[in-house]
Write a protein that holds these residues in place. Sequence first.
Motif, PDB file in Angstrom:
ATOM      1  N   GLU A 103       0.850  -1.194   0.000  1.00 23.23           N
ATOM      2  CA  GLU A 103       0.000   0.000   0.000  1.00 23.23           C
ATOM      3  C   GLU A 103       0.884   1.240   0.000  1.00 23.23           C
ATOM      4  O   GLU A 103       1.796   1.363   0.813  1.00 23.23           O
ATOM      5  CB  GLU A 103      -0.921   0.037   1.223  1.00 23.23           C
ATOM      6  CG  GLU A 103      -1.799   1.296   1.256  1.00 23.23           C
ATOM      7  CD  GLU A 103      -2.824   1.291   2.380  1.00 23.23           C
ATOM      8  OE1 GLU A 103      -3.909   0.712   2.189  1.00 23.23           O
ATOM      9  OE2 GLU A 103      -2.527   1.868   3.442  1.00 23.23           O
ATOM     10  N   PHE A 104       0.604   2.154  -0.910  1.00 20.35           N
ATOM     11  CA  PHE A 104       1.320   3.423  -1.001  1.00 20.35           C
ATOM     12  C   PHE A 104       0.401   4.546  -0.519  1.00 20.35           C
ATOM     13  O   PHE A 104      -0.775   4.591  -0.904  1.00 20.35           O
ATOM     14  CB  PHE A 104       1.761   3.700  -2.439  1.00 20.35           C
ATOM     15  CG  PHE A 104       2.744   2.700  -2.991  1.00 20.35           C
ATOM     16  CD1 PHE A 104       4.079   2.777  -2.644  1.00 20.35           C
ATOM     17  CD2 PHE A 104       2.328   1.694  -3.839  1.00 20.35           C
ATOM     18  CE1 PHE A 104       4.994   1.858  -3.149  1.00 20.35           C
ATOM     19  CE2 PHE A 104       3.225   0.770  -4.351  1.00 20.35           C
ATOM     20  CZ  PHE A 104       4.568   0.849  -4.003  1.00 20.35           C
ATOM     21  N   THR A 105       0.939   5.432   0.294  1.00 20.87           N
ATOM     22  CA  THR A 105       0.160   6.548   0.837  1.00 20.87           C
ATOM     23  C   THR A 105       0.683   7.869   0.296  1.00 20.87           C
ATOM     24  O   THR A 105       1.871   8.179   0.429  1.00 20.87           O
ATOM     25  CB  THR A 105       0.222   6.568   2.372  1.00 20.87           C
ATOM     26  OG1 THR A 105      -0.286   5.335   2.878  1.00 20.87           O
ATOM     27  CG2 THR A 105      -0.616   7.711   2.934  1.00 20.87           C
ATOM     28  N   SER A 121      -4.157   6.944 -11.256  1.00 18.08           N
ATOM     29  CA  SER A 121      -4.929   5.753 -10.898  1.00 18.08           C
ATOM     30  C   SER A 121      -4.834   4.688 -11.985  1.00 18.08           C
ATOM     31  O   SER A 121      -4.608   3.497 -11.702  1.00 18.08           O
ATOM     32  CB  SER A 121      -6.395   6.137 -10.669  1.00 18.08           C
ATOM     33  OG  SER A 121      -7.200   4.990 -10.498  1.00 18.08           O
ATOM     34  N   ILE A 124      -1.191   3.138 -12.110  1.00 21.36           N
ATOM     35  CA  ILE A 124      -0.915   2.185 -11.034  1.00 21.36           C
ATOM     36  C   ILE A 124      -1.708   0.904 -11.249  1.00 21.36           C
ATOM     37  O   ILE A 124      -1.205  -0.211 -11.073  1.00 21.36           O
ATOM     38  CB  ILE A 124      -1.227   2.815  -9.662  1.00 21.36           C
ATOM     39  CG1 ILE A 124      -0.208   3.917  -9.345  1.00 21.36           C
ATOM     40  CG2 ILE A 124      -1.218   1.754  -8.559  1.00 21.36           C
ATOM     41  CD1 ILE A 124      -0.469   4.643  -8.044  1.00 21.36           C
ATOM     42  N   ARG A 132      -2.101  -1.273  -3.506  1.00 23.60           N
ATOM     43  CA  ARG A 132      -3.172  -0.426  -2.967  1.00 23.60           C
ATOM     44  C   ARG A 132      -2.671   1.008  -2.841  1.00 23.60           C
ATOM     45  O   ARG A 132      -1.502   1.242  -2.582  1.00 23.60           O
ATOM     46  CB  ARG A 132      -3.631  -0.958  -1.613  1.00 23.60           C
ATOM     47  CG  ARG A 132      -4.336  -2.317  -1.690  1.00 23.60           C
ATOM     48  CD  ARG A 132      -4.493  -2.936  -0.317  1.00 23.60           C
ATOM     49  NE  ARG A 132      -3.196  -3.326   0.241  1.00 23.60           N
ATOM     50  CZ  ARG A 132      -2.832  -3.131   1.506  1.00 23.60           C
ATOM     51  NH1 ARG A 132      -3.662  -2.507   2.332  1.00 23.60           N
ATOM     52  NH2 ARG A 132      -1.660  -3.535   1.931  1.00 23.60           N
ATOM     53  N   LEU A 133      -3.585   1.944  -3.028  1.00 24.33           N
ATOM     54  CA  LEU A 133      -3.243   3.365  -2.944  1.00 24.33           C
ATOM     55  C   LEU A 133      -4.131   4.036  -1.906  1.00 24.33           C
ATOM     56  O   LEU A 133      -5.361   3.924  -1.956  1.00 24.33           O
ATOM     57  CB  LEU A 133      -3.433   4.030  -4.307  1.00 24.33           C
ATOM     58  CG  LEU A 133      -3.029   5.510  -4.425  1.00 24.33           C
ATOM     59  CD1 LEU A 133      -1.535   5.674  -4.152  1.00 24.33           C
ATOM     60  CD2 LEU A 133      -3.378   6.050  -5.803  1.00 24.33           C
ATOM     61  N   HIS A 134      -3.523   4.708  -0.949  1.00 25.61           N
ATOM     62  CA  HIS A 134      -4.243   5.475   0.066  1.00 25.61           C
ATOM     63  C   HIS A 134      -3.940   6.951  -0.175  1.00 25.61           C
ATOM     64  O   HIS A 134      -2.804   7.387  -0.023  1.00 25.61           O
ATOM     65  CB  HIS A 134      -3.784   5.067   1.472  1.00 25.61           C
ATOM     66  CG  HIS A 134      -4.459   5.828   2.573  1.00 25.61           C
ATOM     67  ND1 HIS A 134      -3.996   5.847   3.872  1.00 25.61           N
ATOM     68  CD2 HIS A 134      -5.581   6.608   2.566  1.00 25.61           C
ATOM     69  CE1 HIS A 134      -4.781   6.596   4.605  1.00 25.61           C
ATOM     70  NE2 HIS A 134      -5.744   7.078   3.845  1.00 25.61           N
ATOM     71  N   VAL A 135      -4.960   7.697  -0.591  1.00 27.61           N
ATOM     72  CA  VAL A 135      -4.791   9.125  -0.876  1.00 27.61           C
ATOM     73  C   VAL A 135      -5.417   9.929   0.251  1.00 27.61           C
ATOM     74  O   VAL A 135      -6.618   9.813   0.522  1.00 27.61           O
ATOM     75  CB  VAL A 135      -5.430   9.511  -2.226  1.00 27.61           C
ATOM     76  CG1 VAL A 135      -5.292  11.004  -2.468  1.00 27.61           C
ATOM     77  CG2 VAL A 135      -4.780   8.727  -3.354  1.00 27.61           C
ATOM     78  N   ASP A 154       4.323   7.967   1.779  1.00 26.09           N
ATOM     79  CA  ASP A 154       5.255   7.765   0.677  1.00 26.09           C
ATOM     80  C   ASP A 154       5.588   9.059  -0.037  1.00 26.09           C
ATOM     81  O   ASP A 154       6.663   9.190  -0.625  1.00 26.09           O
ATOM     82  CB  ASP A 154       4.678   6.753  -0.309  1.00 26.09           C
ATOM     83  CG  ASP A 154       4.676   5.346   0.268  1.00 26.09           C
ATOM     84  OD1 ASP A 154       5.767   4.752   0.345  1.00 26.09           O
ATOM     85  OD2 ASP A 154       3.609   4.864   0.660  1.00 26.09           O
ATOM     86  N   LEU A 302       7.574   3.876  -7.565  1.00 29.23           N
ATOM     87  CA  LEU A 302       6.418   4.767  -7.436  1.00 29.23           C
ATOM     88  C   LEU A 302       6.775   6.193  -7.843  1.00 29.23           C
ATOM     89  O   LEU A 302       6.016   6.852  -8.568  1.00 29.23           O
ATOM     90  CB  LEU A 302       5.901   4.757  -5.997  1.00 29.23           C
ATOM     91  CG  LEU A 302       4.731   5.700  -5.715  1.00 29.23           C
ATOM     92  CD1 LEU A 302       3.469   5.215  -6.416  1.00 29.23           C
ATOM     93  CD2 LEU A 302       4.496   5.837  -4.210  1.00 29.23           C
TER      94      LEU A 302
END
Length: 313
Positions: A103-105, A121, A124, A132-135, A154, A302
């Motif tokens: 997961e990347f934040t 989006s 990726i 997973r992406l956490h914005v 990140d 990333l």
Amino acid sequence: MPRPVAHLANLDLNLLVALRELVRERSVTRAAQRLGVTQPAASAALARLRRHFGDELLVREHGEYVLTALGAQLAEQVEGVCAAAERLFAASTDFDPATSEREFTLVMADYTIMVMGEALSRAISKAAPRARLHVRLVRESLSTEYAEGIRFVDGMVAPPTHGFTLPETRSAELFRDRWVCLVDADNPALDAGQLRLRDMARLPWVAPYYRSNPNPPSVPVMRQLALLDIQPRIAVRVESYLSVPYFVTGTDRVALMQERLATRLAAQMNLRVLECPGDPEPIVEALWWHRQYEEDTAHAWLRRLIVETARRP
């Protein structure tokens, strides 16, 4: 009397995950389901957390659990701490985006999401379909939280005017934009055919993230107003760039906006985008990250993906 600092060796770090799920769900039953444990086990974890912090953390009101003041404070911190721990233990010299579930934040403003969110989006999803992406959305307090917060995400997308250039940070420019003025198409100030500095000084303003008398101004719009030597009469303050046009349309208000955002939203409303008088600074958006991720293979992947996506026509 303050409690002594707890040493990691003396802590059960499994409680971090329990704390995250308890404050997320505000329910012992649902937290237990998320953790894959029994309800008594989740209740025991909550009891241990209460003893450790000397606070109830969750209290029952009107038949449901709510966070105490300390619980709310911990809820803001535990997400970043858990994400950082997950990244730490996921670090590897081998990274395969096609199979990684990391997961990347990222922290961004809604303006940045509008400019590059969809393209990022898609990029990726195509290159790392299981990642997973956490914005997280930028908050007004971002600049004050930045020095510590950058360790637990990140990356952050923000202009250099936030004062983010610190010894332990690294950055890469993503894209450029420029400031324009946004007004209702029927605003009487347009009778002159253009917007003048004296018009901007007398008209009421819609301003995102505005705070009075910061020194130096840290919010981009405030910085531009200071450079134009305008003391604005703020009619509406908002905590979002995307909401600005909704408080300009149908009024005599004016706003400074990023051109990419203004032109897209003006087409949907009775608004006009005008040249900004004076000599505003260009908008430079950059990706910022902590140097501890510099050699992380996944993080480097990333970073390259974000930069390539942002610079793509």
